[in-house]
Design a protein around this motif. Sequence first.
Motif, mmCIF file in Angstrom:
data_model
loop_
_atom_site.group_PDB
_atom_site.id
_atom_site.type_symbol
_atom_site.label_atom_id
_atom_site.label_comp_id
_atom_site.label_asym_id
_atom_site.label_seq_id
_atom_site.Cartn_x
_atom_site.Cartn_y
_atom_site.Cartn_z
ATOM 1 N N LEU A 86 -18.728 25.226 16.562
ATOM 2 C CA LEU A 86 -17.704 24.965 15.535
ATOM 3 C C LEU A 86 -16.357 25.590 15.912
ATOM 4 O O LEU A 86 -15.313 25.143 15.449
ATOM 5 C CB LEU A 86 -18.155 25.531 14.184
ATOM 6 N N PHE A 87 -16.398 26.640 16.738
ATOM 7 C CA PHE A 87 -15.168 27.348 17.102
ATOM 8 C C PHE A 87 -14.418 26.625 18.220
ATOM 9 O O PHE A 87 -14.988 25.845 18.972
ATOM 10 C CB PHE A 87 -15.504 28.784 17.533
ATOM 11 N N GLU A 88 -13.127 26.946 18.315
ATOM 12 C CA GLU A 88 -12.281 26.383 19.379
ATOM 13 C C GLU A 88 -12.644 27.044 20.710
ATOM 14 O O GLU A 88 -13.258 28.105 20.748
ATOM 15 C CB GLU A 88 -10.801 26.658 19.058
ATOM 16 N N ASP A 89 -12.214 26.442 21.784
ATOM 17 C CA ASP A 89 -12.462 26.978 23.116
ATOM 18 C C ASP A 89 -11.647 28.257 23.322
ATOM 19 O O ASP A 89 -10.528 28.385 22.822
ATOM 20 C CB ASP A 89 -12.080 25.920 24.157
ATOM 21 N N GLU A 90 -12.194 29.230 24.057
ATOM 22 C CA GLU A 90 -11.526 30.492 24.403
ATOM 23 C C GLU A 90 -11.184 31.351 23.178
ATOM 24 O O GLU A 90 -10.151 32.009 23.148
ATOM 25 C CB GLU A 90 -10.232 30.219 25.208
ATOM 26 N N VAL A 91 -12.036 31.351 22.175
ATOM 27 C CA VAL A 91 -11.801 32.119 20.945
ATOM 28 C C VAL A 91 -12.780 33.284 20.894
ATOM 29 O O VAL A 91 -13.889 33.199 21.417
ATOM 30 C CB VAL A 91 -11.999 31.208 19.703
ATOM 31 N N GLU A 92 -12.353 34.391 20.252
ATOM 32 C CA GLU A 92 -13.278 35.504 20.049
ATOM 33 C C GLU A 92 -14.050 35.274 18.747
ATOM 34 O O GLU A 92 -13.452 35.114 17.688
ATOM 35 C CB GLU A 92 -12.534 36.840 19.980
ATOM 36 N N VAL A 93 -15.362 35.269 18.861
ATOM 37 C CA VAL A 93 -16.235 35.087 17.694
ATOM 38 C C VAL A 93 -16.782 36.442 17.304
ATOM 39 O O VAL A 93 -17.424 37.114 18.112
ATOM 40 C CB VAL A 93 -17.400 34.123 18.023
ATOM 41 N N ASN A 94 -16.500 36.873 16.073
ATOM 42 C CA ASN A 94 -17.005 38.156 15.586
ATOM 43 C C ASN A 94 -17.554 37.971 14.160
ATOM 44 O O ASN A 94 -17.401 36.898 13.565
ATOM 45 C CB ASN A 94 -15.901 39.224 15.628
ATOM 46 N N ARG A 122 -16.283 27.807 25.992
ATOM 47 C CA ARG A 122 -16.203 29.157 26.552
ATOM 48 C C ARG A 122 -15.765 30.087 25.431
ATOM 49 O O ARG A 122 -14.633 29.988 24.940
ATOM 50 C CB ARG A 122 -15.189 29.160 27.694
ATOM 51 N N LEU A 123 -16.662 31.005 25.016
ATOM 52 C CA LEU A 123 -16.379 31.886 23.882
ATOM 53 C C LEU A 123 -16.637 33.337 24.253
ATOM 54 O O LEU A 123 -17.500 33.645 25.082
ATOM 55 C CB LEU A 123 -17.273 31.517 22.689
ATOM 56 N N ASN A 124 -15.883 34.231 23.607
ATOM 57 C CA ASN A 124 -16.138 35.667 23.705
ATOM 58 C C ASN A 124 -16.809 36.079 22.394
ATOM 59 O O ASN A 124 -16.153 36.160 21.363
ATOM 60 C CB ASN A 124 -14.835 36.437 23.913
ATOM 61 N N ALA A 140 -23.074 31.563 31.163
ATOM 62 C CA ALA A 140 -23.093 30.381 32.006
ATOM 63 C C ALA A 140 -21.849 29.530 31.794
ATOM 64 O O ALA A 140 -21.354 28.876 32.711
ATOM 65 C CB ALA A 140 -24.339 29.547 31.720
ATOM 66 N N LYS A 141 -21.297 29.572 30.573
ATOM 67 C CA LYS A 141 -20.078 28.813 30.253
ATOM 68 C C LYS A 141 -18.807 29.607 30.541
ATOM 69 O O LYS A 141 -17.700 29.158 30.270
ATOM 70 C CB LYS A 141 -20.081 28.406 28.764
ATOM 71 N N GLY A 142 -18.992 30.860 31.048
ATOM 72 C CA GLY A 142 -17.829 31.668 31.395
ATOM 73 C C GLY A 142 -17.369 32.587 30.291
ATOM 74 O O GLY A 142 -16.336 33.244 30.414
ATOM 75 N N GLY A 143 -18.114 32.681 29.231
ATOM 76 C CA GLY A 143 -17.760 33.566 28.118
ATOM 77 C C GLY A 143 -18.362 34.951 28.283
ATOM 78 O O GLY A 143 -18.996 35.248 29.297
ATOM 79 N N THR A 144 -18.149 35.797 27.261
ATOM 80 C CA THR A 144 -18.719 37.139 27.299
ATOM 81 C C THR A 144 -19.523 37.396 26.035
ATOM 82 O O THR A 144 -19.183 36.904 24.959
ATOM 83 C CB THR A 144 -17.614 38.215 27.397
ATOM 84 N N ALA A 145 -20.592 38.162 26.168
ATOM 85 C CA ALA A 145 -21.420 38.571 25.042
ATOM 86 C C ALA A 145 -21.303 40.080 24.927
ATOM 87 O O ALA A 145 -21.835 40.817 25.762
ATOM 88 C CB ALA A 145 -22.857 38.139 25.254
ATOM 89 N N GLU A 146 -20.608 40.558 23.894
ATOM 90 C CA GLU A 146 -20.364 41.991 23.733
ATOM 91 C C GLU A 146 -21.123 42.516 22.510
ATOM 92 O O GLU A 146 -21.017 41.961 21.416
ATOM 93 C CB GLU A 146 -18.864 42.227 23.548
ATOM 94 N N VAL A 147 -21.880 43.576 22.727
ATOM 95 C CA VAL A 147 -22.633 44.207 21.641
ATOM 96 C C VAL A 147 -21.717 45.171 20.902
ATOM 97 O O VAL A 147 -21.053 46.000 21.520
ATOM 98 C CB VAL A 147 -23.879 44.951 22.176
ATOM 99 N N ILE A 148 -21.664 45.047 19.580
ATOM 100 C CA ILE A 148 -20.795 45.919 18.770
ATOM 101 C C ILE A 148 -21.467 47.258 18.591
ATOM 102 O O ILE A 148 -22.620 47.350 18.259
ATOM 103 C CB ILE A 148 -20.540 45.288 17.385
#
Length: 148
Positions: A86-94, A122-124, A140-148
Amino acid sequence: MKLNELKPAPGSNRNRKRVGRGRGSGYGGTCGRGHKGQKSRSGSSIPAWFEGGQMPLVRRVPKRGPRRIAHKRLEYDVVNIKTLNLFEDEVEVNPERLREIGIIKRKNALIKILGDGELDKRLNVRAHRFSKSAIEKIEAKGGTAEVI
């Protein structure tokens, strides 16, 4: 032997005890309850586990092994990878973003991202937990998965 020939064994069918019908009945006076004591009183019913005021078995035996503590268990709101499309490309999802859109309802909920579905963008992503498959698909899509 036929069904109509069956009879109860002698003494197996007893008459009901009729208490309080005089001395001659054998159950007059104290009506078979004996004298005094808790069980002789009317309305007395003692639970099967009651031990007469003695410390109950369950409480006097030492406790061993792990015990689940319900209030310490963490509950996560689950979000699948396919929902993040649902989010735009290259957006930070929190968590705040997920709450704004309405994916998550609870206010201070912990969030876990699961790997169900495919990710097209590609999402962060920032969340409290990730499954292994979710991390693999995000990276795999070039995004990052960051643990809060």
